[in-house]
Design an enzyme around this catalytic site. Structure first.
Site, mmCIF file in Angstrom:
data_model
loop_
_atom_site.group_PDB
_atom_site.id
_atom_site.type_symbol
_atom_site.label_atom_id
_atom_site.label_comp_id
_atom_site.label_asym_id
_atom_site.label_seq_id
_atom_site.Cartn_x
_atom_site.Cartn_y
_atom_site.Cartn_z
ATOM 1 N N LEU A 77 16.849 -45.504 7.765
ATOM 2 C CA LEU A 77 17.945 -45.398 8.733
ATOM 3 C C LEU A 77 18.974 -44.362 8.271
ATOM 4 O O LEU A 77 18.996 -43.979 7.107
ATOM 5 C CB LEU A 77 18.597 -46.784 8.890
ATOM 6 C CG LEU A 77 17.641 -47.895 9.357
ATOM 7 C CD1 LEU A 77 18.248 -49.278 9.152
ATOM 8 C CD2 LEU A 77 17.268 -47.673 10.817
ATOM 9 N N LYS A 130 17.716 -41.127 -6.339
ATOM 10 C CA LYS A 130 17.577 -40.316 -5.121
ATOM 11 C C LYS A 130 18.762 -39.357 -4.944
ATOM 12 O O LYS A 130 18.586 -38.180 -4.614
ATOM 13 C CB LYS A 130 17.453 -41.250 -3.906
ATOM 14 C CG LYS A 130 17.524 -40.579 -2.563
ATOM 15 C CD LYS A 130 16.367 -39.644 -2.305
ATOM 16 C CE LYS A 130 16.537 -38.927 -0.966
ATOM 17 N NZ LYS A 130 15.575 -37.846 -0.800
HETATM 18 P P1 NAD Z 1 16.476 -39.400 11.941
HETATM 19 O O1 NAD Z 1 17.853 -39.250 12.486
HETATM 20 O O2 NAD Z 1 15.405 -38.487 12.420
HETATM 21 O O3 NAD Z 1 15.948 -40.917 12.163
HETATM 22 C C1 NAD Z 1 16.742 -42.059 12.046
HETATM 23 C C2 NAD Z 1 16.300 -43.032 13.134
HETATM 24 O O4 NAD Z 1 16.966 -44.276 12.953
HETATM 25 C C3 NAD Z 1 16.658 -42.543 14.551
HETATM 26 O O5 NAD Z 1 15.483 -42.479 15.346
HETATM 27 C C4 NAD Z 1 17.647 -43.590 15.053
HETATM 28 O O6 NAD Z 1 17.570 -43.794 16.446
HETATM 29 C C5 NAD Z 1 17.203 -44.798 14.252
HETATM 30 N N1 NAD Z 1 18.189 -45.876 14.195
HETATM 31 C C6 NAD Z 1 19.544 -45.805 14.217
HETATM 32 N N2 NAD Z 1 20.082 -47.037 14.169
HETATM 33 C C7 NAD Z 1 19.036 -47.923 14.101
HETATM 34 C C8 NAD Z 1 18.941 -49.340 14.033
HETATM 35 N N3 NAD Z 1 20.027 -50.122 14.005
HETATM 36 N N4 NAD Z 1 17.703 -49.895 13.977
HETATM 37 C C9 NAD Z 1 16.592 -49.136 14.013
HETATM 38 N N5 NAD Z 1 16.614 -47.778 14.079
HETATM 39 C C10 NAD Z 1 17.831 -47.181 14.127
HETATM 40 O O7 NAD Z 1 16.638 -39.310 10.356
HETATM 41 P P2 NAD Z 1 15.496 -39.101 9.256
HETATM 42 O O8 NAD Z 1 15.397 -37.664 8.940
HETATM 43 O O9 NAD Z 1 14.289 -39.856 9.629
HETATM 44 O O10 NAD Z 1 16.233 -39.773 8.008
HETATM 45 C C11 NAD Z 1 16.396 -41.182 7.903
HETATM 46 C C12 NAD Z 1 16.826 -41.525 6.483
HETATM 47 O O11 NAD Z 1 15.880 -40.968 5.566
HETATM 48 C C13 NAD Z 1 18.206 -40.961 6.081
HETATM 49 O O12 NAD Z 1 18.860 -41.905 5.280
HETATM 50 C C14 NAD Z 1 17.839 -39.720 5.294
HETATM 51 O O13 NAD Z 1 18.859 -39.364 4.373
HETATM 52 C C15 NAD Z 1 16.546 -40.157 4.617
HETATM 53 N N6 NAD Z 1 15.629 -39.077 4.241
HETATM 54 C C16 NAD Z 1 15.306 -38.084 5.135
HETATM 55 C C17 NAD Z 1 14.441 -37.070 4.747
HETATM 56 C C18 NAD Z 1 14.053 -35.930 5.682
HETATM 57 O O14 NAD Z 1 13.485 -34.920 5.204
HETATM 58 N N7 NAD Z 1 14.320 -36.043 6.978
HETATM 59 C C19 NAD Z 1 13.899 -37.067 3.454
HETATM 60 C C20 NAD Z 1 14.216 -38.107 2.581
HETATM 61 C C21 NAD Z 1 15.085 -39.111 2.996
#
Ligand code: NAD
Length: 319
Positions: free
Chosen positions: A85, A191
């Site tokens: 999330l 991380k």
């Molecule tokens: P993203 O914005 O693409 O996805 C997040 C999703 O969570 C969205 O689809 C949103 O609608 C959903 N969401 C919001 N509130 C919610 C709830 N209450 N219940 C269920 N779903 C909910 O972001 P992402 O890139 O997938 O990143 C998510 C996490 O992973 C972040 O913490 C980020 O720092 C971490 N992360 C991302 C990457 C990357 O390369 N994108 C790499 C490592 C870690």
């Protein structure tokens, strides 16, 4: 208290021995979660997903993730909950809210949060979950969207060793490496340290590539030199910020579907807060935080963080 802890241990031990962790709830089907949930389906887990974005939920359904209408419905009766999330607040609300995970997940289940958040977030959730007879680990990931898609993520886990052991079958279905970093919150410390370094090297790669190209070097030759010299890093090999040099890098798809600049700012701010708390000097981390924040304030928060190259490249000065 001692009696309660040993009762929880008995519950989780029974779950290990029966090896029935097949029913999974997945919360957050965004850039990362969509692929991670799809990989669990491919490896034979039954996955129920929840995301408030209908678009995300529809896309996941095409990969075999069963849609649900709430967190409570998703976690009802499952063995394991996995979440990824966007922020501290979303994670705390999702887990500890009245209609959240801890209130509705079954006793004996295991909760795995792969979001990147402040280490104090898992430290708040862990004891509440334990009190309800539920295991909880923080398990943030590294490897980006490509790692999520190819199931090559590295998981950095904080929490009890027995919960880490129990999580391994699931983590192995979504990634290639799993590290037990220590007690609750330790995964997030690892991380945030990793991401601060990634933010710094990403920025350094962008400015060096920009300088060399402006001096007339062939971008391909310059990248080849860096990748075979002492400046080589993940940013030069996998995530080159210059479009067209690494076909799978976000820069080669208009900086879309990567690690959003706004998420980089979030992680750098979390790392800065952590460093401030222990008075650890982070001069380069502080500069990187400000540069990515400028990109965000100029409207590029949704772009991959390697977009910083385009900002450095822009030159409107009179020659
Ligand atoms: P993203 O914005 O693409 O996805 C997040 C999703 O969570 C969205 O689809 C949103 O609608 C959903 N969401 C919001 N509130 C919610 C709830 N209450 N219940 C269920 N779903 C909910 O972001 P992402 O890139 O997938 O990143 C998510 C996490 O992973 C972040 O913490 C980020 O720092 C971490 N992360 C991302 C990457 C990357 O390369 N994108 C790499 C490592 C870690």
């Amino acid at each position: 208290m001692a009696a309660r802890v040993s009762r929880c241990f008995t519950i989780t031990t029974r779950a290990y021995s029966s090896k029935v962790d097949k029913e999974v709830a997945f919360l957050g089907l965004g850039n990362m979660g969509g692929f991670m949930a799809a990989n669990l389906v491919k490896k034979g887990f039954n996955v129920r997903g929840y995301d408030p974005s209908k678009e995300a939920q529809t896309a996941a359904a095409k990969d075999g993730v069963k849609g649900t209408s709430s967190i409570a419905a998703a976690v009802d009766g499952v063995d394991v909950v996995v979440s990824i999330l966007p922020s501290n607040k979303v994670v705390l609300d999702a887990y500890l809210g009245k209609d959240g995970v801890v209130a509705h997940a079954p006793k004996g289940s295991l909760l795995i949060d792969s979001s990147t958040v402040d280490p104090n977030v898992p430290k708040q959730i862990f004891p509440v979950a334990l009190d309800s007879g539920i295991g909880f680990i923080d398990a943030p990931v590294s490897g980006g969207v490509m790692g999520a898609q190819n199931a090559t993520l590295a998981f950095m886990v904080g929490g009890r060793k027995e919960d880490f052991t129990r999580s391994l079958a699931l983590l192995a279905a979504m990634g290639a490496k799993q590290f037990h970093c220590g007690d609750s919150g330790a995964g997030q410390v690892a991380k945030l340290s990793n991401n601060m370094l990634m933010g710094i090297t990403g920025m350094a790669t962008a400015e060096c590539m920009n300088m060399g190209i402006k001096m007339g070097l062939d971008p391909k030759v310059l990248l080849d030199v860096l990748n075979n010299s002492s400046a080589r890093s993940w940013s030069t090999e996998v995530y080159c910020p210059v479009p067209g040099l690494v076909p799978t890098a976000p820069s080669s798809r208009d900086y879309e579907k990567g690690f959003k600049n706004e998420l980089m700012v979030k992680d750098l701010e979390l790392a800065s807060g952590m460093a401030l708390g222990i008075r650890s000097p982070i001069p380069l981390g502080a500069v990187a935080t400000q540069i990515y924040r400028v990109a965000q304030s100029r409207g590029y928060g949704e772009k991959d963080f390697s977009y910083i190259y385009q900002l450095l490249k822009e030159d409107k000065s009179k020659k």
